[in-house]
Motif scaffolding. Structure first.
Motif, PDB file in Angstrom:
ATOM      1  N   ASN A 147       0.812  -1.215   0.000  1.00 55.40           N
ATOM      2  CA  ASN A 147       0.000   0.000   0.000  1.00 55.40           C
ATOM      3  C   ASN A 147       0.851   1.275   0.000  1.00 55.40           C
ATOM      4  OD1 ASN A 147       1.019   0.115   2.606  1.00 55.40           O
ATOM      5  ND2 ASN A 147      -0.940  -0.289   3.602  1.00 55.40           N
ATOM      6  N   GLU A 148       2.181   1.113  -0.065  1.00 58.63           N
ATOM      7  CA  GLU A 148       3.127   2.216  -0.215  1.00 58.63           C
ATOM      8  C   GLU A 148       3.150   3.151   0.985  1.00 58.63           C
ATOM      9  OE1 GLU A 148       2.196   4.218  -3.819  1.00 58.63           O
ATOM     10  OE2 GLU A 148       2.336   2.428  -5.076  1.00 58.63           O
ATOM     11  N   ASP A 149       2.697   2.686   2.142  1.00 56.30           N
ATOM     12  CA  ASP A 149       2.640   3.541   3.325  1.00 56.30           C
ATOM     13  C   ASP A 149       3.788   3.305   4.293  1.00 56.30           C
ATOM     14  OD1 ASP A 149       0.355   4.769   2.445  1.00 56.30           O
ATOM     15  OD2 ASP A 149      -1.012   3.483   3.583  1.00 56.30           O
ATOM     16  N   TRP A 150       4.503   2.192   4.158  1.00 50.37           N
ATOM     17  CA  TRP A 150       5.523   1.845   5.140  1.00 50.37           C
ATOM     18  C   TRP A 150       6.756   1.291   4.457  1.00 50.37           C
ATOM     19  CZ3 TRP A 150       4.995   3.357  10.050  1.00 50.37           C
ATOM     20  CH2 TRP A 150       3.708   3.646  10.512  1.00 50.37           C
ATOM     21  N   LEU A 151       7.875   1.494   5.137  1.00 50.36           N
ATOM     22  CA  LEU A 151       9.164   0.936   4.718  1.00 50.36           C
ATOM     23  C   LEU A 151       9.778   0.217   5.906  1.00 50.36           C
ATOM     24  CD1 LEU A 151      11.700   0.755   2.790  1.00 50.36           C
ATOM     25  CD2 LEU A 151      12.444   2.897   3.850  1.00 50.36           C
ATOM     26  N   GLN A 164       8.034   5.740   7.965  1.00 50.50           N
ATOM     27  CA  GLN A 164       6.958   6.329   7.176  1.00 50.50           C
ATOM     28  C   GLN A 164       7.526   6.848   5.857  1.00 50.50           C
ATOM     29  OE1 GLN A 164       5.473   9.177  10.067  1.00 50.50           O
ATOM     30  NE2 GLN A 164       3.686   7.897  10.475  1.00 50.50           N
ATOM     31  N   PRO A 165       6.666   7.218   4.887  1.00 50.48           N
ATOM     32  CA  PRO A 165       7.199   7.727   3.610  1.00 50.48           C
ATOM     33  C   PRO A 165       8.093   8.952   3.753  1.00 50.48           C
ATOM     34  CG  PRO A 165       4.899   7.125   3.348  1.00 50.48           C
ATOM     35  CD  PRO A 165       5.200   7.002   4.814  1.00 50.48           C
ATOM     36  N   ASN A 166       7.878   9.765   4.806  1.00 50.51           N
ATOM     37  CA  ASN A 166       8.756  10.918   5.026  1.00 50.51           C
ATOM     38  C   ASN A 166       9.973  10.559   5.871  1.00 50.51           C
ATOM     39  OD1 ASN A 166       7.484  10.470   7.435  1.00 50.51           O
ATOM     40  ND2 ASN A 166       6.770  12.567   7.720  1.00 50.51           N
ATOM     41  N   PHE A 167      10.207   9.248   6.066  1.00 49.51           N
ATOM     42  CA  PHE A 167      11.380   8.714   6.756  1.00 49.51           C
ATOM     43  C   PHE A 167      11.422   9.113   8.218  1.00 49.51           C
ATOM     44  CE2 PHE A 167      12.503   8.588   2.294  1.00 49.51           C
ATOM     45  CZ  PHE A 167      12.972   7.281   2.184  1.00 49.51           C
ATOM     46  N   ASN A 168      10.259   9.106   8.841  1.00 48.56           N
ATOM     47  CA  ASN A 168      10.183   9.176  10.291  1.00 48.56           C
ATOM     48  C   ASN A 168      10.204   7.758  10.844  1.00 48.56           C
ATOM     49  OD1 ASN A 168      10.116  11.939  10.592  1.00 48.56           O
ATOM     50  ND2 ASN A 168       7.894  12.058  10.606  1.00 48.56           N
ATOM     51  N   ASN A 169      11.121   7.517  11.745  1.00 46.55           N
ATOM     52  CA  ASN A 169      11.232   6.198  12.367  1.00 46.55           C
ATOM     53  C   ASN A 169      10.273   6.142  13.557  1.00 46.55           C
ATOM     54  OD1 ASN A 169      13.615   4.510  14.449  1.00 46.55           O
ATOM     55  ND2 ASN A 169      12.143   3.605  13.058  1.00 46.55           N
ATOM     56  N   VAL A 170       9.248   5.307  13.457  1.00 45.29           N
ATOM     57  CA  VAL A 170       8.223   5.253  14.497  1.00 45.29           C
ATOM     58  C   VAL A 170       8.343   4.020  15.372  1.00 45.29           C
ATOM     59  CG1 VAL A 170       6.608   6.601  13.126  1.00 45.29           C
ATOM     60  CG2 VAL A 170       6.582   4.133  12.935  1.00 45.29           C
ATOM     61  N   ASP A 189      -0.154  -6.930   3.541  1.00 44.05           N
ATOM     62  CA  ASP A 189       0.651  -6.046   4.390  1.00 44.05           C
ATOM     63  C   ASP A 189       0.372  -6.202   5.880  1.00 44.05           C
ATOM     64  OD1 ASP A 189       1.859  -4.966   2.140  1.00 44.05           O
ATOM     65  OD2 ASP A 189       0.394  -3.336   1.972  1.00 44.05           O
ATOM     66  N   THR A 190      -0.298  -7.249   6.303  1.00 42.31           N
ATOM     67  CA  THR A 190      -0.538  -7.439   7.731  1.00 42.31           C
ATOM     68  C   THR A 190       0.601  -8.175   8.407  1.00 42.31           C
ATOM     69  OG1 THR A 190      -1.749  -9.488   7.303  1.00 42.31           O
ATOM     70  CG2 THR A 190      -3.026  -7.425   7.390  1.00 42.31           C
ATOM     71  N   LYS A 191       1.440  -8.854   7.654  1.00 41.16           N
ATOM     72  CA  LYS A 191       2.549  -9.617   8.223  1.00 41.16           C
ATOM     73  C   LYS A 191       3.780  -9.427   7.345  1.00 41.16           C
ATOM     74  CE  LYS A 191      -0.775 -13.151   9.706  1.00 41.16           C
ATOM     75  NZ  LYS A 191      -0.937 -12.549  11.044  1.00 41.16           N
ATOM     76  N   PHE A 192       4.928  -9.766   7.906  1.00 39.51           N
ATOM     77  CA  PHE A 192       6.161  -9.780   7.126  1.00 39.51           C
ATOM     78  C   PHE A 192       7.056 -10.896   7.647  1.00 39.51           C
ATOM     79  CE2 PHE A 192       6.966  -6.826  10.615  1.00 39.51           C
ATOM     80  CZ  PHE A 192       8.217  -7.194  11.065  1.00 39.51           C
ATOM     81  N   VAL A 193       7.961 -11.350   6.805  1.00 47.41           N
ATOM     82  CA  VAL A 193       8.840 -12.462   7.117  1.00 47.41           C
ATOM     83  C   VAL A 193      10.281 -11.995   7.025  1.00 47.41           C
ATOM     84  CG1 VAL A 193       8.866 -13.268   4.722  1.00 47.41           C
ATOM     85  CG2 VAL A 193       9.400 -14.872   6.571  1.00 47.41           C
ATOM     86  N   THR A 194      11.146 -12.560   7.856  1.00 46.63           N
ATOM     87  CA  THR A 194      12.561 -12.215   7.872  1.00 46.63           C
ATOM     88  C   THR A 194      13.396 -13.482   7.749  1.00 46.63           C
ATOM     89  OG1 THR A 194      12.669 -12.341  10.292  1.00 46.63           O
ATOM     90  CG2 THR A 194      12.160 -10.197   9.318  1.00 46.63           C
ATOM     91  N   ALA A 195      14.584 -13.338   7.183  1.00 54.35           N
ATOM     92  CA  ALA A 195      15.559 -14.432   7.071  1.00 54.35           C
ATOM     93  C   ALA A 195      16.849 -13.970   7.726  1.00 54.35           C
ATOM     94  CB  ALA A 195      15.795 -14.792   5.609  1.00 54.35           C
ATOM     95  N   SER A 196      17.460 -14.854   8.501  1.00 55.41           N
ATOM     96  CA  SER A 196      18.617 -14.458   9.297  1.00 55.41           C
ATOM     97  C   SER A 196      19.714 -15.505   9.216  1.00 55.41           C
ATOM     98  CB  SER A 196      18.204 -14.229  10.755  1.00 55.41           C
ATOM     99  OG  SER A 196      19.322 -13.989  11.578  1.00 55.41           O
TER     100      SER A 196
END
Length: 624
Positions: A147-151, A164-170, A189-196
């Motif tokens: 949805n282009e709202d988060w990074l 956020q899109p304006n690069f505020n770390n929340v 966009d409700t979940k995300f996966v990581t590899a380590s």
């Protein structure tokens, strides 16, 4: 596909810059895709009606105006191959570029470096925009939500940060104890996966940042992970030479694909249809799997060293680009084998009598950029419109590539294709001028970075301001060495010195002065004997006589209230520049030198205020 303009700043002595000399800047490539998009939108029609009736492009410069974007040619992926070098961008403090990622709207390119910094580059002129310290250690992975709202960004410490899109770390969470090598969002966009590197995959709930499940099964470091664009399916690649497909709901491994003979470097689903899976590894081979057959159908050869990364074209499902450890970038067309001479051409498994057991078809590069970088290519990413490819490398340089314009042939014999020495022998590269132009580009990037870092902090709450005018700071109250103030409204234009101001004209009140005969007042006014008004307080010694002293024991209570107004606080004038009569910090030349005119950036928003706004919406209230 797009026009390549050359934006050059022409500086001459004695013009708009008061005759001052300023160093002449070199050419800067500017890629404008607006004309090609408008040309396509004007002539496009539904696909069931066939292709639009426009003249086909021919190898002549006169057809540059007829170029169309890749989206207009779904059946011609060869036209989208980025064979031309556009620009090389590098920071003042150079570090290896681990990640390159276009912003969702395609206006900027975000790079993550080994030093933990985010750098934003302009997507049209490729110049520096801003830089910030995002992590304390090297950034290893980034991904944007659908949805282009988060990074999301991940680093070597196992920390994941929400932006956020304006690069505020929340928000920031400790996801792993070892470096995170890959991160990907679910389709909704409700979940995300990581590899380590701890040999595990973890699935997190995005809104709460809470770990939901841990996927175990790899025997060594997990180097890459990707979530299917439309389905509940995960793919991961590990140092144990295995590619695994997972069910994110149950955490069960569905199958293991054994094809590579060395460490996996990248696994990526095809983004348009999701039927193909591309993998690359340190065995100098990239493979393409068909999820419907659950087997490899293409074997991509040609690299002389390890394949470090790969990426799919956003529209053409058969165009795949790979980057190697030797700094090369290869482009493959899956429907064209491009078999070299004296080599047997293989057929695709779909055309064989036994598709299940037929060997995979061998594909060779349709185009090679053998000298794209001097060191391993760590990351590749396509512009959302598919007309520019960005690459980040261990040589600390970010480069931009695009297709050649009609009639251009020199770009195929430049230093990026055949090397610097061979290009110099052919006359397509001048080593001396190349070094000079590279030095000029570095100086331009340093100037852009210096300009972009001005006014990147919030204004001080204790800075002096003019009474009754919030936001307008006093001249020279917090001015820097270059005459620019930090935050607040910046005044443009010179103010004349106070000693050069003529006395204000005397405007008689209507009807004359109260208590005086109008005829006598007119006589005094005509004779010029009317005394001047007393000077304002604080202006003694500026050419005004001192006011007469008040009588002793002067009692204000005997006069009606309101007759004498309260004293007005007057701010003493700041020091002036002798010779120009201009208040420092208020000139139209903030650069300090004559002829300079620099556009300053406004302050970035406060991260604390952004967090409070999110908490008012009911988010991020529990204490981590």
């Amino acid at each position: 596909m797009e026009r390549h303009n050359w934006d050059q700043q022409n500086i001459y002595g004695g013009g708009f810059h008061d005759g001052a000399y300023q160093r002449k800047t070199s050419k800067r490539a500017v890629t404008d895709y607006g004309s090609s998009m408008v040309h396509w939108m004007r002539n496009r029609q539904p696909r069931y009606k066939g292709s639009p009736r426009v003249e086909l492009e021919r190898p002549s410069p006169s057809y540059i105006a007829d170029m169309l974007p890749p989206l207009a040619k779904p059946h011609n992926p060869a036209d989208a191959i980025p064979a031309k070098h556009l620009h090389s961008s590098l920071n003042k403090a150079r570090h290896a570029v681990n990640v390159v990622r276009w912003t969702p709207e395609g206006r900027r390119l975000l790079t993550g470096s080994y030093s933990g910094e985010f750098t934003l580059w302009n997507g049209t002129a490729f110049n520096f925009e801003t830089i910030m310290q995002a992590h304390d250690v090297a950034i290893r992975a980034t991904t944007y939500s659908h949805n282009e709202d988060w990074l999301l960004s991940a680093c070597n410490d196992g920390v994941i940060k929400y932006w956020q899109p304006n690069f505020n770390n929340v928000k920031a969470i400790q996801a792993h104890q070892d470096p995170i090598r890959g991160i990907s969002f679910s389709p909704n966009d409700t979940k995300f996966v990581t590899a380590s590197d701890d040999a595990t995959l973890k699935i997190f709930d995005f809104s709460g940042g809470v770990e939901e499940s841990t996927l175990t099964g790899h025997q060594w470091d997990v180097k890459t992970v990707d979530w299917h664009p439309t389905k509940g399916l995960l793919v991961s690649g590990s140092k144990d030479h295995q590619v695994k497909l997972w069910d994110p709901r149950t955490g069960r491994c569905l199958t293991t694909l054994h094809g590579h003979k060395n460490t996996l470097s990248k696994t990526l689903f095809e983004p348009s249809r999701g039927q193909l899976l591309a993998t690359s590894g340190r065995d100098q081979v990239a493979r393409v799997f068909d999820l419907r057959m659950m087997r490899d159908i293409c074997l991509l050869r040609g690299h002389e060293k390890e394949v470090s990364t790969l990426t799919w074209h956003p529209f053409h499902t058969c165009l795949l680009s790979t980057g190697g450890n030797d700094g090369s970038i290869y482009h493959y067309l899956l429907n064209e084998p491009n078999t070299p001479a004296n080599t047997t051409t293989s057929i695709p498994p779909y055309d064989s009598a036994d598709p299940k057991n037929a060997p995979a078809q061998t594909i060779y590069p349709a185009h090679r950029l053998q000298h794209a970088h001097d060191m391993p290519v760590w990351s590749l990413d396509w512009h959302p419109l598919g007309h520019i490819l960005a690459s980040g490398s261990n040589d600390r340089v970010t480069r931009f590539w695009t297709r050649a314009r009609p009639g251009e042939t020199d770009c195929f014999n430049d230093r990026w294709h055949i090397g610097g020495e061979a290009a110099e022998m052919q006359g397509t590269f001048d080593k001396r001028n190349g070094k000079r132009s590279m030095r000029e580009e570095e100086e331009m990037e340093i100037e852009d970075e210096a300009d972009g870092l001005v006014d990147q902090t919030m204004p001080s709450r204790n800075q002096a301001t003019l009474p009754g005018l919030p936001g307008l700071t006093l001249p020279n109250a917090n001015a820097g060495n270059d005459g620019t103030s930090v935050g607040g409204l910046q005044i443009r234009g010179a103010l004349p010195a106070a000693n050069n101001l003529p006395p204000p004209p005397i405007i008689p009140p209507p009807g004359g002065i109260p208590g005086m005969d109008p005829a006598k007042f007119a006589e005094l006014l005509a004779s010029g004997k009317l005394p001047p008004p007393p000077p304002p307080p604080g202006m003694h010694g500026q050419g005004f006589p001192p006011p007469p002293p008040l009588p002793p024991n002067f009692d204000f209570s005997k006069f009606p209230p309101g007759l004498f107004p309260p004293p007005i606080p007057i701010i003493p004038p700041p020091s002036q520049d002798p010779g120009t009569g201009v208040l420092p910090g208020l000139s139209d030349n903030p650069g300090g030198g004559a002829g300079a005119s620099i556009r300053r950036r406004g302050p970035l928003p406060s991260q604390q205020e952004s967090l409070k706004m999110e908490q008012q919406k009911g988010k991020y209230r529990p204490v981590r």
